[in-house]
Every structure is written in C-alpha cells, then in structure tokens.
Design a protein around this motif. Structure first.
Motif, mmCIF file in Angstrom:
data_model
loop_
_atom_site.group_PDB
_atom_site.id
_atom_site.type_symbol
_atom_site.label_atom_id
_atom_site.label_comp_id
_atom_site.label_asym_id
_atom_site.label_seq_id
_atom_site.Cartn_x
_atom_site.Cartn_y
_atom_site.Cartn_z
ATOM 1 N N GLY A 1 0.823 -1.197 0.000
ATOM 2 C CA GLY A 1 0.000 0.000 0.000
ATOM 3 C C GLY A 1 0.858 1.248 0.000
ATOM 4 N N THR A 2 0.207 2.394 0.008
ATOM 5 C CA THR A 2 0.882 3.688 0.042
ATOM 6 C C THR A 2 0.684 4.320 1.409
ATOM 7 O OG1 THR A 2 0.594 4.039 -2.337
ATOM 8 C CG2 THR A 2 1.008 5.987 -0.980
ATOM 9 N N TYR A 3 1.776 4.710 2.013
ATOM 10 C CA TYR A 3 1.768 5.340 3.338
ATOM 11 C C TYR A 3 2.058 6.822 3.129
ATOM 12 C CZ TYR A 3 1.992 0.513 4.935
ATOM 13 O OH TYR A 3 1.719 -0.815 5.164
ATOM 14 N N SER A 4 1.036 7.642 3.222
ATOM 15 C CA SER A 4 1.137 9.055 2.888
ATOM 16 C C SER A 4 0.362 9.881 3.904
ATOM 17 C CB SER A 4 0.579 9.315 1.485
ATOM 18 O OG SER A 4 -0.802 8.990 1.448
ATOM 19 N N ALA A 5 0.478 11.200 3.790
ATOM 20 C CA ALA A 5 -0.271 12.093 4.674
ATOM 21 C C ALA A 5 -1.772 11.899 4.489
ATOM 22 C CB ALA A 5 0.128 13.547 4.399
ATOM 23 N N GLU A 6 -2.186 11.621 3.265
ATOM 24 C CA GLU A 6 -3.605 11.381 2.997
ATOM 25 C C GLU A 6 -4.124 10.147 3.735
ATOM 26 O OE1 GLU A 6 -1.923 14.030 0.138
ATOM 27 O OE2 GLU A 6 -1.298 12.007 0.726
ATOM 28 N N MET A 7 -3.202 9.214 4.030
ATOM 29 C CA MET A 7 -3.578 8.001 4.757
ATOM 30 C C MET A 7 -3.325 8.118 6.250
ATOM 31 S SD MET A 7 -4.843 6.191 2.379
ATOM 32 C CE MET A 7 -5.017 4.601 3.188
ATOM 33 N N GLY A 8 -2.980 9.330 6.703
ATOM 34 C CA GLY A 8 -2.824 9.558 8.132
ATOM 35 C C GLY A 8 -1.404 9.646 8.635
ATOM 36 N N GLU A 9 -0.383 9.495 7.772
ATOM 37 C CA GLU A 9 0.992 9.576 8.234
ATOM 38 C C GLU A 9 1.385 11.017 8.561
ATOM 39 O OE1 GLU A 9 2.563 7.045 9.005
ATOM 40 O OE2 GLU A 9 1.728 5.408 7.805
ATOM 41 N N GLU A 10 2.232 11.165 9.563
ATOM 42 C CA GLU A 10 2.749 12.470 9.958
ATOM 43 C C GLU A 10 4.258 12.468 9.721
ATOM 44 O OE1 GLU A 10 1.578 13.314 13.962
ATOM 45 O OE2 GLU A 10 -0.528 12.802 13.584
ATOM 46 N N PHE A 11 4.709 13.301 8.781
ATOM 47 C CA PHE A 11 6.111 13.329 8.391
ATOM 48 C C PHE A 11 6.857 14.471 9.083
ATOM 49 C CE2 PHE A 11 3.979 11.172 4.849
ATOM 50 C CZ PHE A 11 4.773 10.044 4.717
ATOM 51 N N PRO A 12 8.181 14.273 9.329
ATOM 52 C CA PRO A 12 8.949 13.085 8.973
ATOM 53 C C PRO A 12 8.717 11.935 9.945
ATOM 54 C CG PRO A 12 10.363 14.632 10.101
ATOM 55 C CD PRO A 12 9.043 15.328 9.931
ATOM 56 N N LEU A 13 8.922 10.733 9.463
ATOM 57 C CA LEU A 13 8.884 9.548 10.307
ATOM 58 C C LEU A 13 10.268 9.381 10.933
ATOM 59 C CD1 LEU A 13 7.070 7.166 7.787
ATOM 60 C CD2 LEU A 13 6.023 8.416 9.697
ATOM 61 N N ILE A 14 10.343 9.447 12.245
ATOM 62 C CA ILE A 14 11.634 9.364 12.935
ATOM 63 C C ILE A 14 11.773 7.970 13.539
ATOM 64 C CG2 ILE A 14 13.096 10.339 14.742
ATOM 65 C CD1 ILE A 14 11.657 12.993 14.336
ATOM 66 N N ILE A 15 12.719 7.200 13.024
ATOM 67 C CA ILE A 15 12.892 5.820 13.446
ATOM 68 C C ILE A 15 13.658 5.788 14.768
ATOM 69 C CG2 ILE A 15 13.590 3.513 12.741
ATOM 70 C CD1 ILE A 15 11.616 4.964 10.877
ATOM 71 N N LYS A 16 13.071 5.181 15.788
ATOM 72 C CA LYS A 16 13.684 5.133 17.104
ATOM 73 C C LYS A 16 14.877 4.175 17.134
ATOM 74 C CE LYS A 16 9.278 5.777 19.571
ATOM 75 N NZ LYS A 16 8.360 5.141 20.551
ATOM 76 N N GLN A 17 15.666 4.333 18.211
ATOM 77 C CA GLN A 17 16.755 3.417 18.471
ATOM 78 C C GLN A 17 16.238 1.978 18.570
ATOM 79 O OE1 GLN A 17 20.061 3.846 18.916
ATOM 80 N NE2 GLN A 17 20.521 1.774 19.598
ATOM 81 N N GLY A 18 16.869 1.076 17.830
ATOM 82 C CA GLY A 18 16.521 -0.331 17.930
ATOM 83 C C GLY A 18 15.247 -0.738 17.235
ATOM 84 N N VAL A 19 14.659 0.143 16.431
ATOM 85 C CA VAL A 19 13.418 -0.174 15.722
ATOM 86 C C VAL A 19 13.734 -0.362 14.242
ATOM 87 C CG1 VAL A 19 11.151 0.682 15.025
ATOM 88 C CG2 VAL A 19 11.957 1.025 17.363
ATOM 89 N N SER A 20 13.129 -1.355 13.626
ATOM 90 C CA SER A 20 13.312 -1.578 12.197
ATOM 91 C C SER A 20 11.960 -1.539 11.494
ATOM 92 C CB SER A 20 13.988 -2.924 11.935
ATOM 93 O OG SER A 20 13.169 -3.992 12.352
ATOM 94 N N ILE A 21 11.993 -1.107 10.233
ATOM 95 C CA ILE A 21 10.794 -1.101 9.401
ATOM 96 C C ILE A 21 11.066 -2.001 8.208
ATOM 97 C CG2 ILE A 21 9.233 0.279 7.990
ATOM 98 C CD1 ILE A 21 9.726 2.617 9.758
ATOM 99 N N GLN A 22 10.193 -2.980 8.002
ATOM 100 C CA GLN A 22 10.406 -3.939 6.926
ATOM 101 C C GLN A 22 9.178 -4.052 6.057
ATOM 102 O OE1 GLN A 22 12.720 -7.491 7.574
ATOM 103 N NE2 GLN A 22 11.171 -8.758 6.566
ATOM 104 N N GLY A 23 9.438 -4.013 4.748
ATOM 105 C CA GLY A 23 8.384 -4.225 3.769
ATOM 106 C C GLY A 23 8.629 -5.519 3.020
#
Length: 532
Positions: free
Chosen positions: A95-117
């Motif tokens: 899918g598309t992750y955008s402001a229209e879908m509710g995302e708030e930018f910038p996305l700040i990745i925390k220590q020890g967190v991973s994002i996988q697609g």
C-alpha cells in the motif's frame, strides 16, 4: 521397588509438564504479542500490547482500536513508531503510506526499531510518500520523509518525497542499516548522510531523484555497497571531510556519476561507472579519492561516459587510480595509473569493514593527516552554502533558484543547480518562468519512469525587465576558465574594456548576482557585478 517406580513416573510427568508449559509460553511471546491474563483479554483490542512485532496495514488497519498484531494491524507507521519499544520490528503490508492516509512526516525511526516491507522486490508495492519539516542539528530546517537514527533498519520499501526540496532518508548520526529499498522521485536527494554517521547502505535502487542519489558530507564513513544509481544529477555526491567506502555499485545514466569534492577521501572499489551524460567521476578542490594502488587495485570499470571517465582537471591533489578498467585518453587532470603514489587515507576507514573487498595489506599503509577546510557559519546542504569551495547539485522545483549544472565545457542546463544559489530563479529563462520538475518525475511514484529525459534548455544571457546585473569573472588561464564552466556551464568568454573576461549570467535581482559572485570567490576566482 514398586513404590519407587511410581515416584519416578510421577516425577518425570511433572518435569515434562513444566518444560512443555515453559516452551509454549516462550513461543507465544515471541510470535506476535504477550498472552494477556484471562480477565484482560477482552481489553486487548482497545489497548496497544507490548510486542516484538507490530503489523501495519493502511487499508484495513486501525490506530485507535487495534493492538498491532497480525490479525489487528495498525493503520499508520506514525502510530507504530509511537508505541514501538526497543528491538521492535514494524512490518508493512502493501500500500501507500502518505499524509492522505494519516501519516505524519517526517517519520523518525527510534533506536533499535526496524521497518520492513518486501526486501525481495526492493519495496515495489510498499510506498512511503511525503515529507515534513525536520530541524537538523547540523543544517537547520529540512523537508524529510524519514529520519534514521541509532541502529535502525529500513528494508524492502519504496521511499519518495515529492514535496519541494524533499529528501527521502536523512541520516546524521549512528549506524543504521538501509538495504533492499528503492529511492525514487524525491525532489532533492534520495538519501543524505552527514555528521559522523556511518550507515551501511547496500543493495538499494536509486533512480529519478531530482538532485543526488546520495549526498555524503561531514566526517561520515558510510559504506555504500552494491547499489544502483540512475537518472539523477550526481549519482553519488561526496563533500566536506567524508570518507565513505564506495564498493561494487552500478552508476549509469546520471548527469555525472560520482563527484568527490572539498577535502573528502572516499575509497572506490569494484564499481561500474558507465554511460553518464558528462563524466564518470569528477574530482575537485582538495579531495583525495582512492581508486586503487599497488596494494589494493581499484577494480572499477569505466566506459561510455559522455566526456571523461575521470575528470580531475580542477583537483589540487594527484588522484591514485591503479588497477581500473579505463582508457588513458578518457582522463583529464593529474591521475596516477602506475601506483607510484599512494593516496592519503585514514587507516580506520580502509580496515574497518568489508575485508573481502579491501586487500589486507592496506592495514600497513602510512597514515598522513588530512587537509583541513576552514569552518563556515553557513553550512547548509545543497541549496545553501555548505562550506567554501564546495559545489553541489540542487534540484529544480517550482520555487527553486537554479543555475547551470557543473561542467567543464558548454553543456545543456536543466535539472540542478549549484550549492550557494538562493531559492529563486537564477538566471531567468526565456519565458521568465521558474524551473519545474524534469520530465519523467511525477508526484505519483508509481508512474515515475527511469528513462532519462532531456531537460528544458535555459539561457544565462536572458533577463527580466528592469535593472540588469551582469556577473563578470576574470579567468585568464585554461584552468580558471574550466572552473568557471564547472560552476556555470554556459558561461562564455567576452571582452570588457579591452580585457578578456567571462560572462556568467545576467540577473534582475542584485542579491542573486552577488550570491553567484560569492560562489566564484569561494573557488578562488575574481568576479564582480556590473549594473546596467
């Protein structure tokens, strides 16, 4: 005897039951979420559970009622980042992750967190699109989609920031891992690395970004390995005192493949650099790239670049380039192909990673202090001055101010500009209209095409109405003239008061002209503004 046997059987049964219960408990915790007490299970859909894996789905997820499990995914990455603890993996559905879908930018990745697609497809159908204001500790306010910190990991995503001067991924500290992603359609850079960050950026696809595929600055020791760079301004832009390893990348179809400038000192090994419109590799100022020596041959493949494979005409240091596949007649400037001179390189850079790609004998190289660059109070990346003597691409945008692409001979202008140029038109086009996104870059990443497009031609001698401010540069020697052409590609020689000079542009705004003069002076050239 019979009683003893009964006790043994009972004891064994108790041990087996205990071990089985423990294994079931551990397995349940690791798989998705902690098992809640019976009395609390009815509340699980209304509160976020403590999980090792959080699932996100923009189509069916819910940020207020779901708990982030696979059967009850969240809707946004934004919410997943809010609740994620250390050592959490955020798994994204298609899918598309955008402001229209509710995302708030910038996305700040925390220590020890991973994002996988989906690493297998480099994120073909998992698109993070958008950008927001981020206050960088080094460069002030920037428009960024994702900020990578700590030992964060990004894998299997398509990242695009089509907003004005948009960066896809911003890294200014620590050692995040970025692999198997696609960076495309950002109006500025796909990735920007600065400060002392040392990320591992490998097996990603960069194409169709407005300015640079990657910009590496500060004192970064990034590892850039097995990536593809296509159809942008500079494929890889290395500035300030950065000393990255550039290993086994494929770099083609850009305006220029790699630019090494200021006092940077990258190591380049086993890269394929071909079919770039102007030069494969450009070296300027005090930069000292290591393209190979007798202890460690470069193994870089150069071919079919429009002008030079290696262009070091504006470099102050000799470039060591032993053991590469290139023709000697495709080289400009001082380039040593015989390994008689060893490059100046920090020992830690050459030995800290990828031992299979860098010869172990490099560990015995002599370490010499690096040349320093004067500090500046105005260190902005790409469209504002980063430091004296540094040239960078800036993407054209609806509100951006662009001059010609760096070049050492006349060349078409278009989809970039030099570092210190302010955010206005510079100089004006024939129609008086500002730059727009180059053809082939759309706001929808799904429609971005990797095929190179010819940008619109811009003239440096056309003005708007009103007062005119002409920029004149004293450039007597061939090297000075080449440097002027590098800064403004369509500058030309002319005569003023019986003196040979070069005209770099005509402007309707004096401040714009003065900014260009400042750029020439930062590069050791005499320039002035003539009002007409």
């Amino acid at each position: 005897m019979r009683k003893s046997s009964i006790y043994s059987v009972l004891f064994g049964t108790v041990i087996f039951t205990t071990i089985t219960a423990a294994l079931v408990s551990v397995s349940s915790n690791v798989a998705i979420a902690q098992i809640l007490p019976i009395s609390d299970r009815n509340k699980s859909e209304n509160s976020i559970s403590q999980v090792n894996v959080l699932f996100v789905n923009p189509s069916i997820g819910n940020d207020t009622k779901a708990n982030g499990s696979e059967s009850a995914p969240l809707k946004t990455i934004t919410q997943a980042l809010r609740v994620a603890k250390a050592n959490t993996e955020i798994r994204l559905a298609k899918g598309t992750y955008s402001a229209e879908m509710g995302e708030e930018f910038p996305l700040i990745i925390k220590q020890g967190v991973s994002i996988q697609g989906d690493p297998g497809s480099q994120g073909k159908d998992i698109i993070i699109q958008g950008g927001g204001e981020y206050l960088s500790r080094y460069y002030g306010s920037k428009n960024i989609a994702i900020v990578g910190t700590g030992n964060a990991k990004l894998a299997g995503l398509t990242i695009t920031n089509p907003t004005p001067r948009g960066y896809g991924l911003w890294i200014e500290s620590d050692r995040p891992v970025v692999e198997n992603n696609t960076f495309t359609g950002s109006t500025q850079d796909g990735v920007a690395v600065m400060g002392n960050a040392a990320p591992q950026i490998r097996n990603n696809n960069f194409y169709g970004n407005g300015a640079n595929g990657i910009t590496i600055s500060g004192t970064s020791q990034a590892q850039i390995e097995q990536n593809t760079f296509q159809n942008t301004g500079f494929g890889i832009n290395i500035a300030q005192n950065a000393s990255p390893q550039i290993i086994a990348n494929k770099i083609s179809g850009n305006r220029t493949g790699i630019v090494v400038q200021a006092s940077s000192s990258p190591v380049l090994r086993n890269n394929s650099i071909f079919s770039n419109k102007e030069d494969g590799l450009v070296v300027i100022a005090k930069a000292i790239p290591d393209l190979g020596n007798s202890s460690s041959p470069g193994g870089n493949q150069f071919s079919s670049n429009g002008r030079y494979d290696i262009n070091a005409a504006s470099a102050t240091q000799q470039v060591s380039a032993y053991g590469n596949n290139l023709a000697s007649n495709r080289i400009a400037g001082k380039v040593d192909l015989t390994a008689t001179a060893a490059p100046v390189k920090p020992l830690s850079l050459l030995t800290r990673r990828t031992p299979t790609l860098l010869n172990s004998r490099l560990q015995r190289e002599t370490v010499t202090p690096q040349p320093t660059v004067p500090n500046t109070d105005s260190q902005e990346l790409n469209y504002v001055q980063i430091q004296p003597g540094t040239i960078e691409f800036t993407a054209p945008g609806a509100a951006s101010q662009s001059s010609s692409l760096p070049a050492l001979q006349p060349a078409s202008t278009g989809n970039s500009a030099l570092l210190p140029v302010p955010p206005d038109q510079i100089p004006a086009s024939k129609t008086g209209s500002p730059y727009m996104l180059p053809p082939g870059l759309s706001q929808n990443p799904a429609t971005i095409q990797p095929t190179p497009q010819t940008p619109p031609q811009i003239t440096a001698t056309t003005t708007q109405t009103g007062s005119r401010y002409r920029v004149i540069v004293e450039a007597v020697t061939p090297k000075q003239q080449e440097l002027v052409k590098f800064i403004v590609s369509d500058a030309f020689q002319t005569n003023r008061a019986g003196k040979q000079v070069m005209q770099a542009g005509i402007f309707s705004d004096r401040n714009k002209a003065k900014n260009l003069v400042r750029q020439f002076k930062n590069n050791g050239l005499k320039a002035e503004v003539i009002m007409e």
